[in-house]
Design an enzyme around this catalytic site. Structure first.
Site, PDB file in Angstrom:
ATOM      1  N   ARG A 105     107.870 -22.221  22.893  1.00 37.76           N
ATOM      2  CA  ARG A 105     108.595 -22.272  24.162  1.00 37.76           C
ATOM      3  C   ARG A 105     108.504 -20.897  24.799  1.00 37.76           C
ATOM      4  O   ARG A 105     108.660 -19.865  24.135  1.00 37.76           O
ATOM      5  CB  ARG A 105     110.058 -22.635  23.930  1.00 37.76           C
ATOM      6  CG  ARG A 105     110.236 -24.082  23.514  1.00 37.76           C
ATOM      7  CD  ARG A 105     111.705 -24.421  23.426  1.00 37.76           C
ATOM      8  NE  ARG A 105     112.365 -24.301  24.721  1.00 37.76           N
ATOM      9  CZ  ARG A 105     113.635 -23.912  24.879  1.00 37.76           C
ATOM     10  NH1 ARG A 105     114.361 -23.595  23.827  1.00 37.76           N
ATOM     11  NH2 ARG A 105     114.160 -23.829  26.085  1.00 37.76           N
ATOM     12  N   SER A 107     110.493 -19.277  26.591  1.00 41.42           N
ATOM     13  CA  SER A 107     111.687 -18.423  26.482  1.00 41.42           C
ATOM     14  C   SER A 107     111.692 -17.635  25.178  1.00 41.42           C
ATOM     15  O   SER A 107     112.180 -16.505  25.135  1.00 41.42           O
ATOM     16  CB  SER A 107     112.951 -19.275  26.559  1.00 41.42           C
ATOM     17  OG  SER A 107     112.951 -19.967  27.781  1.00 41.42           O
ATOM     18  N   LEU A 108     111.144 -18.244  24.104  1.00 40.87           N
ATOM     19  CA  LEU A 108     111.075 -17.504  22.837  1.00 40.87           C
ATOM     20  C   LEU A 108     109.852 -16.595  22.816  1.00 40.87           C
ATOM     21  O   LEU A 108     109.886 -15.498  22.246  1.00 40.87           O
ATOM     22  CB  LEU A 108     111.056 -18.484  21.661  1.00 40.87           C
ATOM     23  CG  LEU A 108     112.413 -19.129  21.400  1.00 40.87           C
ATOM     24  CD1 LEU A 108     112.279 -20.338  20.498  1.00 40.87           C
ATOM     25  CD2 LEU A 108     113.371 -18.119  20.797  1.00 40.87           C
ATOM     26  N   GLY A 109     108.759 -17.056  23.455  1.00 37.39           N
ATOM     27  CA  GLY A 109     107.560 -16.218  23.564  1.00 37.39           C
ATOM     28  C   GLY A 109     107.882 -14.893  24.252  1.00 37.39           C
ATOM     29  O   GLY A 109     107.366 -13.843  23.884  1.00 37.39           O
ATOM     30  N   GLU A 133     104.862 -22.235  11.976  1.00 32.96           N
ATOM     31  CA  GLU A 133     104.359 -20.949  11.460  1.00 32.96           C
ATOM     32  C   GLU A 133     104.958 -19.859  12.349  1.00 32.96           C
ATOM     33  O   GLU A 133     104.427 -19.532  13.404  1.00 32.96           O
ATOM     34  CB  GLU A 133     102.836 -20.942  11.506  1.00 32.96           C
ATOM     35  CG  GLU A 133     102.224 -22.112  10.730  1.00 32.96           C
ATOM     36  CD  GLU A 133     100.766 -22.392  11.092  1.00 32.96           C
ATOM     37  OE1 GLU A 133     100.177 -21.626  11.880  1.00 32.96           O
ATOM     38  OE2 GLU A 133     100.231 -23.380  10.591  1.00 32.96           O
ATOM     39  N   TYR A 166      95.222 -40.119  10.554  1.00 31.75           N
ATOM     40  CA  TYR A 166      95.736 -39.285   9.459  1.00 31.75           C
ATOM     41  C   TYR A 166      96.501 -40.176   8.487  1.00 31.75           C
ATOM     42  O   TYR A 166      97.218 -41.088   8.901  1.00 31.75           O
ATOM     43  CB  TYR A 166      96.670 -38.218  10.024  1.00 31.75           C
ATOM     44  CG  TYR A 166      96.870 -37.048   9.095  1.00 31.75           C
ATOM     45  CD1 TYR A 166      95.900 -36.063   8.968  1.00 31.75           C
ATOM     46  CD2 TYR A 166      98.029 -36.923   8.341  1.00 31.75           C
ATOM     47  CE1 TYR A 166      96.079 -34.984   8.126  1.00 31.75           C
ATOM     48  CE2 TYR A 166      98.220 -35.842   7.497  1.00 31.75           C
ATOM     49  CZ  TYR A 166      97.238 -34.872   7.397  1.00 31.75           C
ATOM     50  OH  TYR A 166      97.424 -33.794   6.548  1.00 31.75           O
TER      51      TYR A 166
HETATM   52  N1  LIG Z   1     101.843 -26.349  12.747  1.00 30.96           N
HETATM   53  C1  LIG Z   1     101.562 -27.530  12.193  1.00 30.96           C
HETATM   54  C2  LIG Z   1     100.322 -28.152  12.420  1.00 30.96           C
HETATM   55  C3  LIG Z   1     100.096 -29.385  11.805  1.00 30.96           C
HETATM   56  N2  LIG Z   1     101.050 -29.967  11.027  1.00 30.96           N
HETATM   57  C4  LIG Z   1     100.824 -31.280  10.392  1.00 30.96           C
HETATM   58  C5  LIG Z   1     100.368 -32.336  11.388  1.00 30.96           C
HETATM   59  C6  LIG Z   1      98.915 -32.466  11.159  1.00 30.96           C
HETATM   60  O1  LIG Z   1      98.475 -33.773  11.451  1.00 30.96           O
HETATM   61  C7  LIG Z   1      98.772 -32.131   9.686  1.00 30.96           C
HETATM   62  C8  LIG Z   1      97.420 -31.584   9.313  1.00 30.96           C
HETATM   63  O2  LIG Z   1      97.117 -30.471  10.134  1.00 30.96           O
HETATM   64  P1  LIG Z   1      95.637 -29.869  10.177  1.00 30.96           P
HETATM   65  O3  LIG Z   1      94.651 -30.977  10.313  1.00 30.96           O
HETATM   66  O4  LIG Z   1      95.619 -28.750  11.163  1.00 30.96           O
HETATM   67  O5  LIG Z   1      95.587 -29.239   8.706  1.00 30.96           O
HETATM   68  P2  LIG Z   1      94.467 -29.258   7.586  1.00 30.96           P
HETATM   69  O6  LIG Z   1      93.110 -29.527   8.171  1.00 30.96           O
HETATM   70  O7  LIG Z   1      94.634 -28.026   6.786  1.00 30.96           O
HETATM   71  O8  LIG Z   1      94.958 -30.469   6.731  1.00 30.96           O
HETATM   72  P3  LIG Z   1      94.211 -31.883   6.420  1.00 30.96           P
HETATM   73  O9  LIG Z   1      92.998 -31.536   5.618  1.00 30.96           O
HETATM   74  O10 LIG Z   1      95.249 -32.674   5.656  1.00 30.96           O
HETATM   75  O11 LIG Z   1      93.889 -32.486   7.775  1.00 30.96           O
HETATM   76  O12 LIG Z   1      99.782 -31.139   9.446  1.00 30.96           O
HETATM   77  C9  LIG Z   1     102.260 -29.335  10.830  1.00 30.96           C
HETATM   78  O13 LIG Z   1     103.118 -29.852  10.133  1.00 30.96           O
HETATM   79  N3  LIG Z   1     102.496 -28.128  11.413  1.00 30.96           N
END
Ligand SMILES: Nc1ccn([C@H]2C[C@H](O)[C@@H](COP(=O)(O)OP(=O)(O)OP(=O)(O)O)O2)c(=O)n1
Length: 198
Positions: A105, A107-109, A133, A166
């Site tokens: 968001r 505002s936090l950025g 993250e 997925y």
């Molecule tokens: N900041 C984030 C980004 C993604 N996800 C969740 C939703 C995504 O559908 C899932 C997988 O994300 P990625 O495809 O980016 O991750 P990887 O490629 O490492 O995992 P995978 O091999 O399971 O696809 O993780 C999450 O919880 N938080």
């Protein structure tokens, strides 16, 4: 095509897109996104004597992270230079014809808080809470309160629904995650590892 507030409301009512619990739809459903709130669990990274973390070592990754829970009425202080994993309070279920993108968001950025350091894609078919993250690129500690609106997700309609959403594709190691989930990249080894044959 990106979903507008009207599209989002329709999808939520139809039940093929799930984002719950939404505490205040008026506040959380924005013109073309949904604001997500911060949960109470965090994974912090410890100082470690290991010379380096091997991403494919589950043991090293597990020793590196430590879980913290923020009690009612308390805050999580994110110090300058810190990187932690947080979680959204909301759980999301994305239908095969939508792709979610998590954004910070503004505002936090503006306070130098970055919500997703790298990954921001929520795959078609994904179910679970979102791992955030979180990092502080500024010079002052910032207090993060559980339940605050921390991030937003936009949804883009795919031209055709994903054939292997997925959860059905190989890997899918974060399906149904609850709370912040540390890297599970070591699971890639079961599927040929990060180094794919040419
Ligand atoms: N900041 C984030 C980004 C993604 N996800 C969740 C939703 C995504 O559908 C899932 C997988 O994300 P990625 O495809 O980016 O991750 P990887 O490629 O490492 O995992 P995978 O091999 O399971 O696809 O993780 C999450 O919880 N938080």
């Amino acid at each position: 095509m990106i979903l507008s507030d009207a599209d989002i409301r329709r999808r939520l009512t139809d039940g093929d897109l799930i984002v719950e619990p939404i505490a205040d739809p008026e506040l959380q459903i924005q013109p073309a996104s949904i604001d997500l709130r911060l949960g109470r669990e965090f994974l912090e990274f410890q100082r470690t004597n290991i010379p380096c973390i091997h991403p494919n070592s589950e043991q090293e990754v597990d020793e590196y992270v430590e879980e913290t829970y923020v009690e009612e009425g308390e805050e999580f202080i994110l110090h300058p230079g810190d990187f932690v994993l947080g979680t959204t309070k909301e759980r999301i279920e994305v239908p095969p014809d939508l792709l979610g993108t998590v954004q910070g968001r503004s505002s936090l950025g503006r306070l130098a808080i970055v919500i997703h350091a790298t990954a921001g894609i929520i795959d078609p078919g994904y179910r679970g809470q979102i791992t955030l993250e979180l990092s502080n690129l500024g010079t002052a500690p910032v207090a993060l309160s559980p339940d605050m609106r921390i991030s937003q997700v936009i949804f883009t309609e795919l031209k055709t629904p994903a054939e292997s959403p997925y959860g059905r594709e190989r890997g899918s190691k974060y399906q149904d995650q609850t709370g912040p989930q540390a890297s599970r990249i070591q699971v890639d080894d079961e599927f040929g590892g990060g180094q794919l044959d040419r």
